[in-house]
Design a protein around this motif. Sequence first.
Motif, PDB file in Angstrom:
ATOM      1  N   THR A  58       0.444  -1.607 -13.738  1.00 47.59           N
ATOM      2  CA  THR A  58      -0.390  -1.595 -15.091  1.00 47.59           C
ATOM      3  C   THR A  58       0.746  -1.121 -16.183  1.00 47.59           C
ATOM      4  O   THR A  58       0.568  -1.553 -17.360  1.00 47.59           O
ATOM      5  N   THR A  59       1.820  -0.457 -15.714  1.00 50.12           N
ATOM      6  CA  THR A  59       2.856  -0.117 -17.091  1.00 50.12           C
ATOM      7  C   THR A  59       3.610  -1.300 -17.365  1.00 50.12           C
ATOM      8  O   THR A  59       3.369  -1.402 -18.765  1.00 50.12           O
ATOM      9  N   VAL A  60       3.493  -2.369 -16.664  1.00 51.82           N
ATOM     10  CA  VAL A  60       4.226  -3.624 -17.235  1.00 51.82           C
ATOM     11  C   VAL A  60       3.364  -4.226 -18.116  1.00 51.82           C
ATOM     12  O   VAL A  60       3.691  -4.707 -19.109  1.00 51.82           O
ATOM     13  N   ASP A  86       0.940  -1.104   0.156  1.00 44.16           N
ATOM     14  CA  ASP A  86       0.144  -0.109   0.112  1.00 44.16           C
ATOM     15  C   ASP A  86       0.849   1.135   0.061  1.00 44.16           C
ATOM     16  O   ASP A  86       1.171   1.734   0.945  1.00 44.16           O
ATOM     17  N   GLN A  87       1.378   1.694  -1.328  1.00 45.86           N
ATOM     18  CA  GLN A  87       2.336   2.804  -1.431  1.00 45.86           C
ATOM     19  C   GLN A  87       2.000   3.370  -2.767  1.00 45.86           C
ATOM     20  O   GLN A  87       1.434   2.897  -3.677  1.00 45.86           O
ATOM     21  N   PRO A  88       2.212   4.777  -2.639  1.00 48.59           N
ATOM     22  CA  PRO A  88       1.989   5.557  -3.845  1.00 48.59           C
ATOM     23  C   PRO A  88       2.706   4.912  -5.044  1.00 48.59           C
ATOM     24  O   PRO A  88       3.872   4.441  -5.149  1.00 48.59           O
ATOM     25  N   GLY A  89       1.969   4.765  -6.175  1.00 49.21           N
ATOM     26  CA  GLY A  89       2.644   4.478  -7.445  1.00 49.21           C
ATOM     27  C   GLY A  89       2.414   3.174  -7.721  1.00 49.21           C
ATOM     28  O   GLY A  89       2.918   2.516  -8.754  1.00 49.21           O
ATOM     29  N   ALA A  90       2.106   2.199  -6.688  1.00 47.68           N
ATOM     30  CA  ALA A  90       2.186   0.822  -6.957  1.00 47.68           C
ATOM     31  C   ALA A  90       1.312   0.332  -8.115  1.00 47.68           C
ATOM     32  O   ALA A  90       1.528  -0.559  -8.845  1.00 47.68           O
ATOM     33  N   GLU A 113       9.008  -4.936  -6.752  1.00 44.28           N
ATOM     34  CA  GLU A 113       9.345  -4.915  -5.240  1.00 44.28           C
ATOM     35  C   GLU A 113       7.801  -4.567  -4.715  1.00 44.28           C
ATOM     36  O   GLU A 113       7.753  -4.626  -3.543  1.00 44.28           O
ATOM     37  N   GLN A 114       7.163  -3.974  -5.332  1.00 45.88           N
ATOM     38  CA  GLN A 114       5.554  -3.494  -5.146  1.00 45.88           C
ATOM     39  C   GLN A 114       4.770  -4.714  -4.757  1.00 45.88           C
ATOM     40  O   GLN A 114       3.645  -4.567  -4.060  1.00 45.88           O
TER      41      GLN A 114
END
Length: 86
Positions: free
Chosen positions: A25-27, A16-20, A72-73
């Motif tokens: 979804t970018t992958v 639970d962190q910003p950008g996860a 890592e996310q």
Amino acid sequence: MADVVTRRHISLDVLDQPGALGVVTTVFGRHGVPIANVSQQLSNAGASMVIATHRATEAATLAPIADVRRLEQVCAVTSVIRIEGD
């Protein structure tokens, strides 16, 4: 089986962190797998994310899942379900 075209339902446990959400979804985008729907909810261990893809070949869909497992996310990819039919 690599050229079978279906949709996928992928469940993940993520930090639970910003950008996860963006990183995951970018992958899929880099691999050319279109996402139909994404939902994310807080859980005891962080957040639970569910991704539903549009139709894509099995080979195209499994490649980003393998990459997402190494992020890592991402704590775990908890399920990958093939959705048959339209």
